[in-house]
Design a protein around this motif. Sequence first.
Motif, PDB file in Angstrom:
ATOM      1  N   UNK A 127      -2.600   1.538  17.621  1.00 23.08           N
ATOM      2  CA  UNK A 127      -1.628   1.193  16.586  1.00 23.08           C
ATOM      3  C   UNK A 127      -2.283   1.150  15.212  1.00 23.08           C
ATOM      4  N   UNK A 128      -3.454   0.522  15.145  1.00 25.02           N
ATOM      5  CA  UNK A 128      -4.143   0.389  13.863  1.00 25.02           C
ATOM      6  C   UNK A 128      -4.504   1.765  13.296  1.00 25.02           C
ATOM      7  N   UNK A 152      -1.355   3.569  11.998  1.00 28.19           N
ATOM      8  CA  UNK A 152      -0.856   3.032  10.733  1.00 28.19           C
ATOM      9  C   UNK A 152      -1.757   3.439   9.578  1.00 28.19           C
ATOM     10  N   UNK A 171      -1.178   7.121   8.829  1.00 27.90           N
ATOM     11  CA  UNK A 171       0.105   7.305   8.156  1.00 27.90           C
ATOM     12  C   UNK A 171       0.024   6.845   6.700  1.00 27.90           C
ATOM     13  N   UNK A 172      -0.598   5.680   6.469  1.00 25.47           N
ATOM     14  CA  UNK A 172      -0.700   5.149   5.107  1.00 25.47           C
ATOM     15  C   UNK A 172      -1.524   6.077   4.220  1.00 25.47           C
ATOM     16  N   UNK A 189       0.682   9.040   3.316  1.00 25.29           N
ATOM     17  CA  UNK A 189       1.684   8.630   2.331  1.00 25.29           C
ATOM     18  C   UNK A 189       1.039   8.486   0.949  1.00 25.29           C
ATOM     19  N   UNK A 196       4.816  12.744   1.809  1.00 25.69           N
ATOM     20  CA  UNK A 196       5.195  11.349   2.069  1.00 25.69           C
ATOM     21  C   UNK A 196       6.036  11.273   3.341  1.00 25.69           C
ATOM     22  N   UNK A 197       7.029  12.163   3.473  1.00 27.86           N
ATOM     23  CA  UNK A 197       7.870  12.156   4.682  1.00 27.86           C
ATOM     24  C   UNK A 197       7.040  12.393   5.938  1.00 27.86           C
ATOM     25  N   UNK A 235       5.467   9.253   6.871  1.00 28.38           N
ATOM     26  CA  UNK A 235       6.453   8.346   7.467  1.00 28.38           C
ATOM     27  C   UNK A 235       6.777   8.766   8.901  1.00 28.38           C
ATOM     28  N   UNK A 236       6.814  10.088   9.157  1.00 33.24           N
ATOM     29  CA  UNK A 236       7.025  10.567  10.532  1.00 33.24           C
ATOM     30  C   UNK A 236       5.871  10.130  11.426  1.00 33.24           C
ATOM     31  N   UNK A 278       4.079   7.511  10.984  1.00 33.54           N
ATOM     32  CA  UNK A 278       4.251   6.072  11.169  1.00 33.54           C
ATOM     33  C   UNK A 278       5.271   5.789  12.268  1.00 33.54           C
ATOM     34  N   UNK A 279       6.390   6.521  12.248  1.00 33.46           N
ATOM     35  CA  UNK A 279       7.426   6.331  13.269  1.00 33.46           C
ATOM     36  C   UNK A 279       6.890   6.749  14.642  1.00 33.46           C
ATOM     37  N   UNK A 305       3.881   6.391  15.721  1.00 31.46           N
ATOM     38  CA  UNK A 305       2.840   5.482  16.223  1.00 31.46           C
ATOM     39  C   UNK A 305       3.327   4.576  17.363  1.00 31.46           C
ATOM     40  N   UNK A 306       4.457   3.859  17.195  1.00 33.93           N
ATOM     41  CA  UNK A 306       4.943   3.070  18.340  1.00 33.93           C
ATOM     42  C   UNK A 306       5.328   3.942  19.518  1.00 33.93           C
ATOM     43  N   UNK A 307       5.769   5.180  19.253  1.00 35.43           N
ATOM     44  CA  UNK A 307       6.128   6.084  20.350  1.00 35.43           C
ATOM     45  C   UNK A 307       4.881   6.408  21.178  1.00 35.43           C
ATOM     46  N   UNK A 364       7.939  -1.138  10.498  1.00 31.42           N
ATOM     47  CA  UNK A 364       7.079  -0.497  11.499  1.00 31.42           C
ATOM     48  C   UNK A 364       5.614  -0.682  11.108  1.00 31.42           C
ATOM     49  N   UNK A 377       3.014  -2.840  13.498  1.00 28.12           N
ATOM     50  CA  UNK A 377       1.916  -2.136  14.153  1.00 28.12           C
ATOM     51  C   UNK A 377       0.574  -2.593  13.617  1.00 28.12           C
ATOM     52  N   UNK A 414       8.487  -0.995  17.792  1.00 29.85           N
ATOM     53  CA  UNK A 414       9.162  -0.045  18.685  1.00 29.85           C
ATOM     54  C   UNK A 414      10.659  -0.023  18.393  1.00 29.85           C
ATOM     55  N   UNK A 451       6.604   0.913   1.529  1.00 32.77           N
ATOM     56  CA  UNK A 451       5.747   0.902   2.718  1.00 32.77           C
ATOM     57  C   UNK A 451       4.322   0.493   2.359  1.00 32.77           C
ATOM     58  N   UNK A 452       3.765   1.123   1.319  1.00 36.22           N
ATOM     59  CA  UNK A 452       2.379   0.820   0.947  1.00 36.22           C
ATOM     60  C   UNK A 452       2.250  -0.630   0.468  1.00 36.22           C
TER      61      UNK A 452
END
Lengths: 127, 277
Positions: A19-20, A23, A26-27, A30, A77-78, A81-82, A84-85, A87-89, B56, B60, B207, B231-232
């Motif tokens: 998870x870390x 994230x 993703x950050x 972005x 950026x999108x 974000x994808x 990021x989304x 990551x939990x998946x 999210x 996370x 999730x 977000x940031x």
Amino acid sequence: MSAQDWNDQRIEVIIGALLRTGVLLAATVVLLGAIVYLVRHGGEIPNYAVFHREPDNLTSTTAILHGALGMSGRAIIQLGLLLLIATPVARVLFSAIAFALERDYLYVLITLIVLGILLYSLFESSG
Amino acid sequence: MNVLEFSALIGLGSLLAGFLGALTGLGGGVVVVPMLALLFHVDIRYAIGASLVSVIATSSGAAAAYVREGYSNIRIGMFLETATTAGALAGVGIALYVSSNAIAIVFGAVLLCSAYLSSRHWVDGAHVPSSKLAERLRLNGAYPGPNGKESYNVTGVPAGYGLMFVAGALSGLLGIGSGAVKVLAMDRAMKIPFKVSTTTSNFMIGVTAAASAGLYLHRGYIAPGLAMPVMLGVLAGSLLGARVLVRARVKVLRYLFAAVIVVLGFEMIYKGIAGRI
């Protein structure tokens, strides 16, 4: 019981690292997109007071990938974000594998239901 | 105000929201939407998309720290996620058809409820006998207590499951984590120890939010120029908040933040009824 506890604990530590990493990745993406976007469009006047759907090139996964490769700040950026989304998946997918290794088939099934709902949301593209 | 100044201001506001949310345990998501809608006059649908993404990120980001302590229960989390993710899809379905004003009124009511729930003092109940269903689903577990491992039993599974569906629907409809409702379901309905409830809930929030964020992104509700500073900012703020959490005296801050949430709640309801959202 204690073997299961120990396994659960180890799995959770791996999931935490996953998870870390997701994230942070993703950050970073972005942030990169933000720099491109702000350099190019920083002087424009923002308008979010009236809602109109974002254009197709910022809503479909393939178009976003295409735009990001073409160095469009908003598409990058999108893409972040994808990620990021996603990551939990990835976390849920990993849990399914972990339950399968433990031969806990009831929880493999439960996890696959959650995964199915998430994948539907991530790849469904009607709108 | 140009894009650069707009992004900087929203980034700062989100940083503060994430910081206070982590410090008080109330979550930053609940104040991001009212901040964007009331202060920056952003359409509530854009605000919801941006807020979901930040939810999210914080969930996370924080989960990595929690799992090491060994409180969260992945079986409880995964089982209840079938309810929260299905609820999230339902929430997005509702959001696509109701007016912004109706969303604002529901949002305000949820803000008032969260403030009320956070002001109550939770005490872990006595040991409960396990229900048949909890045993079949292997939900009972153990966590590290002061005197070694302490085991706990789970009960009230159907009621908790139903509440989780509602929590998921609210998350999808309003773009929040619904942490308060999730803890309510686990702590009150299922009698799960508080520490296990809060950490498992945090695990589930990411999730649940991912289930609705994908749908929103494909439907054009997530504007990159707006979601980026939110977000940031929230992510940086929540990581910072988690760092100082150990040292800070948060009681006064908690009441102050709860008061802010109450004010925002009334204003959202007022603006929604007046049709000015």
